[in-house]
Design a protein around this motif. Structure first.
Motif, mmCIF file in Angstrom:
data_model
loop_
_atom_site.group_PDB
_atom_site.id
_atom_site.type_symbol
_atom_site.label_atom_id
_atom_site.label_comp_id
_atom_site.label_asym_id
_atom_site.label_seq_id
_atom_site.Cartn_x
_atom_site.Cartn_y
_atom_site.Cartn_z
ATOM 1 N N ALA A 102 16.039 -19.714 10.615
ATOM 2 C CA ALA A 102 17.459 -19.345 10.605
ATOM 3 C C ALA A 102 18.257 -20.236 11.551
ATOM 4 O O ALA A 102 19.393 -20.639 11.250
ATOM 5 N N GLU A 103 17.673 -20.581 12.702
ATOM 6 C CA GLU A 103 18.364 -21.460 13.652
ATOM 7 C C GLU A 103 18.519 -22.865 13.069
ATOM 8 O O GLU A 103 19.558 -23.515 13.254
ATOM 9 N N ARG A 107 18.788 -23.557 9.935
ATOM 10 C CA ARG A 107 19.842 -23.436 8.929
ATOM 11 C C ARG A 107 21.224 -23.438 9.592
ATOM 12 O O ARG A 107 22.171 -24.028 9.081
ATOM 13 N N ARG A 108 21.333 -22.794 10.756
ATOM 14 C CA ARG A 108 22.606 -22.751 11.480
ATOM 15 C C ARG A 108 23.033 -24.143 11.925
ATOM 16 O O ARG A 108 24.222 -24.454 12.002
ATOM 17 N N HIS A 109 22.049 -24.996 12.219
ATOM 18 C CA HIS A 109 22.328 -26.385 12.594
ATOM 19 C C HIS A 109 22.464 -27.295 11.372
ATOM 20 O O HIS A 109 22.567 -28.505 11.516
ATOM 21 N N GLU A 110 22.427 -26.712 10.178
ATOM 22 C CA GLU A 110 22.492 -27.453 8.924
ATOM 23 C C GLU A 110 21.372 -28.485 8.831
ATOM 24 O O GLU A 110 21.565 -29.603 8.335
#
Length: 270
Positions: free
Chosen positions: A198-199, A201-204
């Motif tokens: 998830a982290e 993904r948050r950083h793309e």
């Protein structure tokens, strides 16, 4: 699972990138001598030190710094002087270095986290991972207690394997067995992987590279490539990126002078 020899005629294998975590220099369980041996035979253009390289927790309770630990530090500094780009991402055991983000010493850059770009252009968040461990963040006393219990397990593991070697039986890891068999440990590992994905993904990012839980693996987690370097206390594993862009976990077996590639775990369904 395959294997390959490192011959005297070709003493060094070079990778595009090398990722190492959880060496725990200063702890009695650290197998710094094996990592030093590994680094004599392997090199990379870029080396990421993905946290818990030095164990400040262990050094606070009792000083333990044999020559092999000093030799390993000197080996890394020599690689930096010879042109390797070395990036150090502190973990919870070497959190004292978190006061030095943005500094550069001996050819080594200290950063909070970073993004590694693979050969194919995919982006991978590189982070130790302890900030996603609820025990470390919310109950530090329990984390320290667990650390002591882990040290005890390592000592017991060495005792058991002493007798296994006497009878010619292969090495067996108590903690790895427990992580695979105990339901709470399996759930903990799964939750950790999901949080790191998830982290990323948050950083793309397309994937994440981490350490912390001493469990080396490469797999997909909800569409994100999750890669954990493992450790140099028990499993003695490193994550490498080859020049063609594929990633591999290697376990270093000193006695055989062989690096043993670890077969990737089956990809988890997204």
């Amino acid at each position: 699972m395959g294997s390959y020899d490192v011959s005297d005629e070709s003493p060094e294998r070079r990778f595009r990138t090398l990722f190492i975590s959880d060496v725990h220099l200063g702890a009695r369980g650290s197998q710094a001598d094996l990592l030093l041996d590994f680094l004599r035979y392997h090199d990379a253009d870029t080396i990421y030190l993905v946290g818990d390289i030095v164990d400040g927790w262990a050094l606070k309770s009792s000083w333990h710094w044999p020559q092999s630990h000093n030799d390993l530090v000197q080996k890394l500094l020599r690689k930096a002087r010879k042109g390797a780009k070395i990036i150090y991402i502190p973990g919870n055991h070497d959190e004292f270095l978190r006061n030095y983000y943005g500094t550069h010493f001996g050819g080594i850059d200290v950063v909070e986290n970073t993004v590694h770009t693979g050969v194919d252009g995919k982006r991978y968040l590189v982070i130790h991972g302890d900030i996603f461990d609820l025990v470390v963040q919310n109950a530090r006393w329990l984390a320290h207690l667990g650390d002591k219990a882990y040290d005890f397990a390592i000592q017991m593991n060495r005792f058991v394997n002493f007798f296994r070697r006497m009878f010619g039986v292969p090495y067996w890891s108590l903690s790895q067995w427990a992580k695979q068999k105990v339901k709470n440990a399996v759930n903990y590992i799964g939750a950790f992987e999901q949080a790191l994905a998830a982290e990323a993904r948050r950083h793309e990012a397309d994937g994440v590279i981490c350490g912390h839980i001493h469990y080396a693996v490469i797999r997909d987690e909800a569409g994100i490539r999750y890669m954990n370097c493992g450790d140099w206390v028990e499993s003695c594993t490193a994550l490498v990126e080859h020049d063609d862009g594929h990633f591999e976990i290697i376990t270093w077996a000193d006695q055989l002078r062989k690096a043993v590639p670890v077969a990737p775990v089956a990809v988890r369904a997204a």
